[in-house]
Motif scaffolding. Structure first.
Motif, short mmCIF file in Angstrom:
data_model
loop_
_atom_site.label_atom_id
_atom_site.label_comp_id
_atom_site.label_asym_id
_atom_site.label_seq_id
_atom_site.Cartn_x
_atom_site.Cartn_y
_atom_site.Cartn_z
N LYS A 258 0.83 -1.22 0.00
CA LYS A 258 0.00 0.00 0.00
C LYS A 258 0.86 1.26 0.00
O LYS A 258 0.62 2.23 0.74
CB LYS A 258 -0.97 0.01 1.19
CG LYS A 258 -1.95 -1.17 1.18
CD LYS A 258 -3.00 -1.04 2.26
CE LYS A 258 -3.94 -2.23 2.26
NZ LYS A 258 -4.68 -2.39 1.00
N ALA A 259 1.89 1.24 -0.86
CA ALA A 259 2.79 2.38 -0.97
C ALA A 259 2.04 3.60 -1.51
O ALA A 259 1.13 3.47 -2.33
CB ALA A 259 3.95 2.02 -1.89
N VAL A 260 2.44 4.78 -1.06
CA VAL A 260 1.80 6.02 -1.48
C VAL A 260 2.85 7.01 -1.94
O VAL A 260 4.05 6.80 -1.76
CB VAL A 260 0.96 6.64 -0.34
CG1 VAL A 260 -0.14 5.68 0.08
CG2 VAL A 260 1.83 7.00 0.85
N GLY A 261 2.40 8.09 -2.57
CA GLY A 261 3.31 9.13 -3.02
C GLY A 261 4.19 9.64 -1.89
O GLY A 261 3.72 9.85 -0.78
N GLY A 262 5.47 9.83 -2.20
CA GLY A 262 6.42 10.23 -1.17
C GLY A 262 7.26 9.06 -0.70
O GLY A 262 8.22 9.24 0.05
N GLN A 263 6.91 7.86 -1.15
CA GLN A 263 7.65 6.66 -0.76
C GLN A 263 8.39 6.05 -1.95
O GLN A 263 8.57 4.84 -2.05
CB GLN A 263 6.70 5.62 -0.16
CG GLN A 263 6.06 6.07 1.15
CD GLN A 263 5.15 5.02 1.75
OE1 GLN A 263 4.32 4.42 1.06
NE2 GLN A 263 5.29 4.77 3.04
N GLU A 264 8.83 6.92 -2.86
CA GLU A 264 9.51 6.44 -4.05
C GLU A 264 10.77 5.63 -3.73
O GLU A 264 11.17 4.76 -4.50
CB GLU A 264 9.88 7.61 -4.97
CG GLU A 264 8.71 8.15 -5.79
CD GLU A 264 7.80 9.07 -4.99
OE1 GLU A 264 6.85 9.61 -5.58
OE2 GLU A 264 8.02 9.26 -3.77
N ASP A 265 11.39 5.90 -2.57
CA ASP A 265 12.57 5.13 -2.19
C ASP A 265 12.25 3.65 -2.00
O ASP A 265 13.13 2.79 -2.13
CB ASP A 265 13.21 5.70 -0.92
CG ASP A 265 12.22 5.84 0.24
OD1 ASP A 265 11.02 6.07 -0.03
OD2 ASP A 265 12.64 5.73 1.38
N LEU A 266 10.99 3.34 -1.70
CA LEU A 266 10.59 1.95 -1.54
C LEU A 266 10.73 1.16 -2.83
O LEU A 266 10.93 -0.06 -2.80
CB LEU A 266 9.13 1.87 -1.08
CG LEU A 266 8.83 2.06 0.41
CD1 LEU A 266 7.32 1.96 0.63
CD2 LEU A 266 9.55 1.00 1.23
#
Length: 342
Positions: A315-323
């Motif tokens: 459930k990744a969201v914007g701002g977690q591009e490093d994931l």
């Protein structure tokens, strides 16, 4: 025609920034803004793809400072107005003040669908600055209708004049859009908007569902230029709504001209539903992750679809591009792990 008013907000010069790798030139912005103004579009958005202050290593560096692009666009406006996007935590009050000085007349304050409470100070400031102020609930598929209504009411209480159901992942289906727009119409006293992505090829159908449920602000992008498989296509939306006898106030020929004679010439590639962007809609992954995922897949020599499926599970969201890179590295480790000797 049906006596009904729509605000078609064009996002070519903001959401399209993702597809353009944030490399818009002043001339591209100038010609697009001029065409939108002549076509009768009242509001169009100009910002980094991730909003004011988005130019960074995390989200991608802009080729041209966004304030210069806002100024360039505003100079072409006869009747149209420039809008900007601000995501709290990326953009600041200083960025918003600077955008107003550059010519912005509207702002959309965007938060994750469960985090409207972080936007109070930004909405308050926007109203104080005299901006048309909109609340933008991103990744709307990730919350129940009850939670969506709760968060929309927070935006309304802070002073937002419109609240958007934002299908950031292009994951919603028409009946789900109808349910969400209807719920907000029943519970709020302000106008409702819809922003769609085409990852499941549902953007136009979802926009029609939103309109029929009572949304009066609807987003589009010329030639569908935007993150993932792009957005609802502005010129198509105008044509379809006209055939349905709705009054959009936008000149069909002129909007076709700017789409085909200006935007089509600078697009890096056609906006289409591909395997990867399709998986974004299927897995419910933020549309702006597409180019980052493609890059990570090449770097680690793995299937980008596997990355997207895992991001959806997380459930990744914007701002977690490093994931994206963390997930890619973990997939690689599992793929090439040597089984222990018995």
């Amino acid at each position: 025609m049906t006596n009904r008013s729509f605000e078609i907000v064009d996002v070519t010069l903001r959401d399209g920034s993702h597809s353009m790798r944030h490399a818009f030139t002043k001339e591209q912005v100038r010609e697009t803004a001029r065409g939108l103004d002549k076509a009768g579009v009242n509001y169009f958005e100009v910002s980094h793809g991730d909003g004011l202050g988005g130019s960074s290593m995390q989200y991608g560096l802009s080729k041209v400072n966004e304030l210069e692009l806002i100024e360039t666009a505003a100079a072409e406006c006869g009747q149209a107005k420039v809008s900007v996007l601000l995501i709290p935590g990326i953009g600041t009050k200083y960025d918003l003040n600077d955008a107003v000085k550059a010519g912005a007349k509207m702002v959309r304050i965007a938060t994750h669908v469960t985090e409207a409470d972080v936007a109070k100070q930004h909405i308050t400031l926007a109203r104080e600055l005299g901006l048309k102020t909109i609340g933008f609930l991103m990744m709307a598929h990730m919350a129940s209708i009850e939670k969506l209504v709760e968060q929309a009411k927070l935006f309304e209480s802070y002073g937002a004049e419109v609240v958007y159901v934002t299908d950031s992942a292009g994951a919603l289906l028409p009946h789900e859009v109808t349910e969400r727009i209807t719920a907000l119409k029943n519970e709020l006293s302000i106008e409702i908007g819809f922003h769609g992505h085409n990852n499941l090829s549902m953007a136009m159908a979802n926009t029609l569902a939103a309109v029929q449920a009572g949304a009066t602000y609807i987003d589009g992008s010329l030639r569908a230029l935007g993150a993932g498989s792009g957005n609802t296509q502005t010129e198509v939306m105008v044509a379809v709504l006209e055939k349905m006898e709705y009054n959009t106030g936008v000149d069909l020929y002129k909007i076709l001209d700017v789409a085909n004679d200006v935007v089509a010439k600078y697009m890096p590639r056609p906006q289409e539903v591909t395997g990867s962007s399709l998986m974004m809609g299927y897995s419910g992954v933020y549309s702006s992750f597409l180019l980052h995922t493609e890059k990570a897949a090449k770097r680690f020599n793995i299937d980008e679809r596997d990355i997207l499926v895992e991001l959806g599970k997380m459930k990744a969201v914007g701002g977690q591009e490093d994931l994206i890179y963390e997930v890619a590295a973990n997939i690689t480790k599992k793929k090439f792990a040597v089984a222990p000797k018995p």
